[in-house]
Scaffold this active site. Structure first.
Site, short mmCIF file in Angstrom:
data_model
loop_
_atom_site.label_atom_id
_atom_site.label_comp_id
_atom_site.label_asym_id
_atom_site.label_seq_id
_atom_site.Cartn_x
_atom_site.Cartn_y
_atom_site.Cartn_z
N ASP A 3 50.77 32.18 33.25
CA ASP A 3 49.14 32.18 33.27
C ASP A 3 48.25 31.83 32.15
O ASP A 3 47.43 31.07 32.09
CB ASP A 3 48.83 33.96 33.63
CG ASP A 3 48.84 34.32 34.83
OD1 ASP A 3 49.01 33.37 35.86
OD2 ASP A 3 48.93 35.35 34.84
N THR B 237 30.58 45.79 31.49
CA THR B 237 30.78 47.10 30.86
C THR B 237 31.10 46.82 29.27
O THR B 237 32.00 46.38 28.91
CB THR B 237 32.05 47.61 31.51
OG1 THR B 237 31.92 47.59 33.07
CG2 THR B 237 32.24 49.15 31.07
N LYS C 203 52.79 43.44 35.06
CA LYS C 203 52.88 42.63 34.15
C LYS C 203 53.45 42.98 32.86
O LYS C 203 54.02 42.14 31.97
CB LYS C 203 51.56 41.65 33.99
CG LYS C 203 51.27 40.59 35.03
CD LYS C 203 50.04 39.88 35.13
CE LYS C 203 49.87 38.82 36.00
NZ LYS C 203 48.66 38.00 35.81
N GLN D 290 54.87 42.26 60.71
CA GLN D 290 55.28 40.94 61.03
C GLN D 290 54.55 39.61 60.68
O GLN D 290 53.34 39.56 60.50
CB GLN D 290 55.11 40.98 62.88
CG GLN D 290 56.16 41.41 63.61
CD GLN D 290 56.10 41.13 65.19
OE1 GLN D 290 54.73 41.26 65.61
NE2 GLN D 290 57.13 41.56 65.98
P1 NAP Z 1 40.08 42.50 35.99
O1 NAP Z 1 41.35 42.69 34.88
O2 NAP Z 1 39.69 43.24 37.10
O3 NAP Z 1 38.86 41.92 35.19
C1 NAP Z 1 37.62 41.37 35.81
C2 NAP Z 1 36.34 41.56 34.69
O4 NAP Z 1 35.34 40.90 35.64
C3 NAP Z 1 35.90 42.70 33.98
O5 NAP Z 1 35.44 42.48 33.00
C4 NAP Z 1 34.99 43.25 35.14
O6 NAP Z 1 33.94 43.97 34.41
C5 NAP Z 1 34.22 41.80 35.49
N1 NAP Z 1 33.62 41.91 36.76
C6 NAP Z 1 33.99 42.22 37.94
N2 NAP Z 1 33.17 42.21 38.79
C7 NAP Z 1 31.89 41.97 38.37
C8 NAP Z 1 30.63 41.42 38.57
N3 NAP Z 1 30.23 41.60 39.73
N4 NAP Z 1 29.70 40.98 37.79
C9 NAP Z 1 29.99 40.84 36.28
N5 NAP Z 1 31.39 41.22 35.76
C10 NAP Z 1 32.33 41.61 37.01
O7 NAP Z 1 40.56 41.08 36.70
P2 NAP Z 1 41.50 39.83 36.04
O8 NAP Z 1 42.79 40.02 36.18
O9 NAP Z 1 40.93 39.70 34.52
O10 NAP Z 1 40.79 38.60 36.82
C11 NAP Z 1 39.56 38.06 36.81
C12 NAP Z 1 39.49 36.70 37.75
O11 NAP Z 1 40.29 35.72 37.14
C13 NAP Z 1 39.93 37.05 39.11
O12 NAP Z 1 39.00 37.47 39.74
C14 NAP Z 1 40.31 35.70 39.59
O13 NAP Z 1 39.30 34.98 40.30
C15 NAP Z 1 40.64 34.94 38.28
N6 NAP Z 1 42.17 34.67 38.09
C16 NAP Z 1 42.68 33.32 38.25
C17 NAP Z 1 43.92 32.92 37.95
C18 NAP Z 1 44.25 31.55 38.38
O14 NAP Z 1 45.49 31.06 38.25
N7 NAP Z 1 43.25 30.66 38.60
C19 NAP Z 1 44.82 33.98 37.83
C20 NAP Z 1 44.44 35.34 37.70
C21 NAP Z 1 43.17 35.53 37.94
P3 NAP Z 1 34.14 45.61 34.60
O15 NAP Z 1 34.70 46.01 33.43
O16 NAP Z 1 32.51 45.97 34.49
O17 NAP Z 1 34.52 45.86 35.95
#
Ligand code: NAP
Length: 490
Positions: free
Chosen positions: A307, A369, A270, A187
């Site tokens: 993006d 990683t 995507k 809802q």
């Molecule tokens: P993703 O595919 O899940 O990739 C996240 C990356 O961050 C991976 O390399 C991951 O490493 C790393 N990571 C995650 N937690 C971590 C930690 N605690 N310490 C160090 N590295 C860490 O995510 P994504 O789609 O690329 O998005 C990433 C970020 O972009 C989002 O969190 C969001 O805040 C931002 N974003 C912004 C917009 C915008 O319009 N401003 C749009 C989309 C996304 P591992 O491989 O080790 O897990």
């Protein structure tokens, strides 16, 4: 309490309020609830077997429903099995209702026919959506019914139908008093219905847009796009469509019936969405992902990746010295030869990394990683360093593409402040909060900064321009995002 809430809703613009008498703690005192009522009411009293809270006997329940009719309430909600036990009387209109909390059954039309035979003024048919396409079956029935029918689906897969039923002829829809008071799964609150989806403005001619993804519940896209349509006076509504990865193809085919004009597309669709497009922007091919599907001039589906475009624009914006640069001034900024260090190796890093390499920058990436870092560096043809060594890279531009620092972990940063250098551009893709610890440190060190909010707003504005073939109200969109960020509850 109920009387006060009723008054509050009336002041907020509610035109009809359902009083769920089974939610009251004691025996309902009908007179007190309906005397001086500020709006017309629907009286409903649900048994526990219908997921209500009524604890009295069935005889007592029927007596209360009959006395509500005698008291002249505007609407009474009667389940199909008691409809014949409670005759029509006075001006009270009969809502004959059927709820299915498990599924949208195969014999939907048959159930509807049965309800229509029970002397209704309005039929209410609400079922659980187990697939996005269930919404189409219910909405189609609402549209084709000769008896006014309120019909929509429960559950997260059915949220859009609670809004869209208005387009297809439902005399009204249902919303809760507040976000915290969910009476049925999926809802929307009265405020969301009114302030985000502008339900009262929806007509048969309203164009439909939406965001495809899974999960989708926390997406800010409905807020920003609906605000933009409103600002521009465009008769359109933008909805969240939760669609599982395996269900994309079939859902898009079924959604043709909704005549959707454009989609935002997020994880996990995507890549697959590209297959739906007849035409693609160059950036879609360059990075192998799209976040926008829209109808081109001749009605053909076109794919873009805003993006990517907005991230590159946000970086360039951060490099410009003038306070209000035009898009042309931003586009003129060259990243050729600049040293970029990027943190993270996920989807966003891949897109921005590709853009950086294509722009001729000297890119270095690192991520937690290492295997993933190496794979992305090979794909992009760029340098990589170990995560532990990120502080030693000399960079002109530093970009965070990890979620580190995102709400609720606002005290975290992916980069120690003493590694930052004055004058470097620091870009955080995280947009909640806008002013992350990473950006706070950057400002203290007198770096240039670029925020994830700017990227988010620009990608939505670019989508809006493709959807409508007109300019986006970017200031209104920025305001909406900032307000939403400060209001979002997790
Ligand atoms: P993703 O595919 O899940 O990739 C996240 C990356 O961050 C991976 O390399 C991951 O490493 C790393 N990571 C995650 N937690 C971590 C930690 N605690 N310490 C160090 N590295 C860490 O995510 P994504 O789609 O690329 O998005 C990433 C970020 O972009 C989002 O969190 C969001 O805040 C931002 N974003 C912004 C917009 C915008 O319009 N401003 C749009 C989309 C996304 P591992 O491989 O080790 O897990």
């Amino acid at each position: 309490m109920v009387v006060a809430e009723h008054k509050f809703l009336a002041e907020k613009g509610a035109e009809l309020v359902e009083l769920r008498l089974d939610w009251l703690s004691g025996m309902p005192k009908l007179d007190q609830l309906i005397q001086d009522r500020p709006t017309p009411v629907v009286i409903a009293l649900r048994r526990q077997s219908d997921r209500g809270r009524w604890r009295g006997s069935e005889e007592q329940r029927l007596t209360i429903l009959r006395s509500a009719i005698v008291a002249g309430v505007e609407y009474i909600d009667l389940e199909a099995d008691i409809a014949k036990l409670i005759p029509r009387y006075g001006d009270t209109k009969r809502i004959i209702s059927h709820h299915d909390f498990e599924e949208t059954p195969d014999d939907l039309e048959e159930i509807h026919r049965r309800l229509c035979g029970l002397d209704p003024d309005i039929v209410k048919l609400v079922t659980m959506a187990n697939a996005p396409s269930d919404m189409i079956r219910v909405l189609r029935l609402v549209k084709n019914s000769t008896v006014p029918t309120v019909g929509f689906c429960m559950g997260e897969l059915g949220v859009a139908s609670r809004v869209l039923c208005g387009k297809f002829g439902s005399p009204f829809t249902y919303a809760t008093f507040s976000e915290d008071r969910e009476l049925a799964p999926g809802q929307l609150s009265f405020e969301q219905m009114k302030e985000i989806y502008h339900y009262d403005d929806i007509t048969a001619g309203t164009h439909v847009y939406g965001v495809l993804g899974d999960p989708i519940a926390h997406s800010m896209s409905p807020r920003i796009h609906n605000a933009a349509f409103k600002d521009k006076g465009i008769d359109a509504v933008y909805l969240p469509f939760r669609v599982a990865k395996h269900a994309l193809k079939g859902t898009l085919e079924d959604f043709e019936w909704l005549d959707i004009r454009g989609y935002s597309v997020t994880i996990p669709h995507k890549e697959e969405i590209i297959g739906k497009a007849e035409f693609k922007d160059a950036s879609v091919d360059e990075i192998g992902a799209a976040n926008t599907l829209y109808r081109g001039a001749d009605g053909a589906w076109c794919a873009s990746n805003t993006d990517y475009d907005s991230a590159m624009q946000t970086i360039k914006l951060g490099m410009v010295d003038s306070p209000n640069p035009t898009d042309e001034e931003i586009d003129e900024v060259s990243l050729a030869g600049l040293r970029i260090l990027m943190l993270g190796a996920g989807g966003v890093a891949r897109a921005i990394g590709r853009g950086s390499v294509l722009a001729g920058a000297a890119l270095t990436i690192c991520s937690r990683t290492h295997k993933r870092t190496v794979a992305l560096a090979e794909e992009l043809g760029c340098q990589q360093v170990l995560w532990e060594n990120r502080g030693s890279v000399f960079a002109d531009i530093l970009i965070n593409c990890t979620p580190v620092g995102m709400h609720p972990n606002v005290d975290e940063t992916p980069f120690k402040d003493h590694w930052l250098r004055e004058e470097m551009l620091v870009f955080d893709t995280v947009y909640n909060p806008e002013n992350t610890l990473f950006l706070k440190h950057a400002k203290q060190r007198e770096c240039r900064v670029a925020s994830g909010v700017e990227m988010f707003v620009r990608q939505a504005a670019m989508q809006f321009e493709r959807f409508t073939d007109g300019p986006a109200p970017i200031e209104a969109m920025r305001d909406t995002v900032r307000r939403a960020i400060s209001a979002v509850k997790y």
